[in-house]
Structure formats: structure tokens, C-alpha cells
Motif scaffolding. Sequence first.
Motif, PDB file in Angstrom:
ATOM      1  N   GLY A  23      -7.307  17.393   4.178  1.00  0.00           N
ATOM      2  CA  GLY A  23      -8.621  16.766   4.244  1.00  0.00           C
ATOM      3  C   GLY A  23      -8.562  15.595   3.376  1.00  0.00           C
ATOM      4  O   GLY A  23      -7.811  15.130   2.994  1.00  0.00           O
ATOM      5  N   ARG A  51      -7.990  10.690   4.851  1.00  0.00           N
ATOM      6  CA  ARG A  51      -7.080  11.750   4.414  1.00  0.00           C
ATOM      7  C   ARG A  51      -6.533  11.820   3.154  1.00  0.00           C
ATOM      8  O   ARG A  51      -5.715  10.864   2.888  1.00  0.00           O
ATOM      9  CB  ARG A  51      -6.134  12.120   5.548  1.00  0.00           C
ATOM     10  CG  ARG A  51      -5.663  13.659   5.849  1.00  0.00           C
ATOM     11  CD  ARG A  51      -4.856  13.867   6.967  1.00  0.00           C
ATOM     12  NE  ARG A  51      -4.618  15.287   7.326  1.00  0.00           N
ATOM     13  CZ  ARG A  51      -3.702  15.624   8.070  1.00  0.00           C
ATOM     14  NH1 ARG A  51      -3.043  14.651   8.625  1.00  0.00           N
ATOM     15  NH2 ARG A  51      -3.171  16.907   8.193  1.00  0.00           N
ATOM     16  N   ARG A 236      -4.495  14.362  12.286  1.00  0.00           N
ATOM     17  CA  ARG A 236      -5.113  15.595  12.890  1.00  0.00           C
ATOM     18  C   ARG A 236      -4.898  15.895  14.210  1.00  0.00           C
ATOM     19  O   ARG A 236      -4.534  16.975  14.547  1.00  0.00           O
ATOM     20  CB  ARG A 236      -6.894  15.513  12.730  1.00  0.00           C
ATOM     21  CG  ARG A 236      -7.475  15.464  11.233  1.00  0.00           C
ATOM     22  CD  ARG A 236      -8.935  15.594  11.117  1.00  0.00           C
ATOM     23  NE  ARG A 236      -9.407  15.424   9.753  1.00  0.00           N
ATOM     24  CZ  ARG A 236      -9.507  16.556   9.047  1.00  0.00           C
ATOM     25  NH1 ARG A 236      -9.063  17.854   9.242  1.00  0.00           N
ATOM     26  NH2 ARG A 236      -9.845  16.369   7.815  1.00  0.00           N
ATOM     27  N   GLU A 283      -2.153  10.141   7.824  1.00  0.00           N
ATOM     28  CA  GLU A 283      -3.478  10.301   7.686  1.00  0.00           C
ATOM     29  C   GLU A 283      -4.183  10.465   9.004  1.00  0.00           C
ATOM     30  O   GLU A 283      -3.847   9.811  10.137  1.00  0.00           O
ATOM     31  CB  GLU A 283      -3.937   8.844   7.055  1.00  0.00           C
ATOM     32  CG  GLU A 283      -5.733   8.679   7.019  1.00  0.00           C
ATOM     33  CD  GLU A 283      -5.896   7.425   6.329  1.00  0.00           C
ATOM     34  OE1 GLU A 283      -6.993   6.973   6.600  1.00  0.00           O
ATOM     35  OE2 GLU A 283      -5.219   7.167   5.297  1.00  0.00           O
TER      36      GLU A 283
END
Length: 283
Positions: A23, A51, A236, A283
Motif C-alpha cells: 500500500g 504505492r 494492484r 506501483e
Amino acid sequence: MTGYAALDRPGRRWELRSVNARGLDVRLKLPEAVPGLEPLAREMLTSQVARGNVTLTLRINSAGGGVPQLNAGSLPAALDAVAEVQATAEARGLALGPVSATDILALRGLWEVGETAPDLTPETCRSDLSELLTAFDADRAREGGALARVLGEHVDEIERLTRAATDLAPERSAHLSAALTAALDRIAAADVDQARLAQEIAMLAVKGDVTEELDRLGVHVSAARDLLTAEGPVGRRLDFLTQEFNREANTLCSKAQMSALTAIGMDLKTVIDRLREQVQNVE
């Protein structure tokens, strides 16, 4: 994604660094000389970084504008210490010379340099941070380019192994047919309901079909390539895609029923695991 940038200005030095994380965690090490600096820095960082563990540090250089000031809180304690030394010396018959103000002011701990920066306004900080973030993004872009090549090689290998598994289809079909024929020969003499037997054979054929898994692997390969060339944060989504890759590879291994296909499935799992590890840096 890791990155580093530094910016030196008269009386101050900025440093911005990040390491990989799932995160975003922003840590600020800023002086209190400028009101509103922390929210300004946090806003600018979160608008450009999605991130990582990000640390921003601002060091005020005392030689660049800090003025030494007498620490009024330490002065009484210093005077008491001088008086105690003189009293103890006299009690022992020792004669000490007179103590001047200059001697006292030379004692350690009586002076401090405040983190004052009269020219460090919010506008100056915004300008500094903008330049610092530009350098920071450039550093991360260099790493990102190298990382994209590594990820692309892993995706290429997944595609190659998927094609190899697809090419095994005729050989696997013959292998499964021979195994099924041998099984039928073993039970030919037994009293078996032929309709039920046909139904079980059909179910086994459906369960053993790996076409869908191979098709989905191909779709995931295309999706991964699209993400690797997309603008903006994709870490992600790539992380989720590696989970899908792994799911299909696991199913392929469980359905293989052929050593050659099992070997390909295991190679797929190895490459996918390497891909997943590298994706954690994106990221």
C-alpha cells in the motif's frame, strides 16, 4: 517501487526515498519552522505516488541561517554548578581563580541553534517539492523501465509454456484414449450398466478437458501485456492477474493426467511465482 531524489538549497536539504510496499505509507520528517508544511507535503506526495513506503526529510542547515541563542533554561544550572565547584574547592583549601562571564558562556550546552528559516515560505516549499518530485519520478521511471523488461520476459515465458501445453493436445488425447481403453478392457467382463458407464466416461472426458484453462491463460497473457504498456499505477491489477495465472496453472496440473503436461504446469507455476515477486515492486 523504489526511488530516491535529493535537492540542496541554501540552508536546507530535501530527501525523498521510497521502498516497495503493498500500500502507500507516507512518513514525513519535517521541521516546524514553516506552518502548513506537513499537509502541503502530504498532499503533493499522495497526488503523485500510489504505492510504497515513502519518506520525505527536510534538514535545516544551521550554518545557512540559524542564529545561536542562549539557552535561558540551562543558564541557572550552569551558574549553580560553577558555585558548587568553587565552594567545594574552598572547603578543601584550594584557591580558584575568578570566573568571568566569558568562561561561563563558553560552557557546553548553553547555546542552541534554532531551526529558523526566514526565507522558507510555503511557496518556496511548494517549488522545492515540485522539483524534488520531478527528480524522484525520473529515478523511478528508470527502474520501472528495467522492471517492465523483466516482467515482459516472464509473460513471454508463460505464453511459450501455454503454447507448448496446447501443442500437447493430440498426444494427450491419444494417451488418455489408450488409458481409457485399457480400463474398459479390465471391466469388460464385469456386469456393468452400460448406460451408467457411458455417463461416467462422458463426465471424465469433461473433467479432463484443459481447453478452458489454456484459453484463459492466453487471455491473461494479453491482459498482462496491456497493463505493462498502460499509463498510471498498475501494480494492484498485475498482482490480481498473477493470482489468476496461478489458479489456471494449478487446475492444469490437477487435470494433466500426463507427465509431460504436468511438467509444463509446474514450469508455469515457477515462472508465475517469479512474476508475482517482481510485481510487488510495481506501483
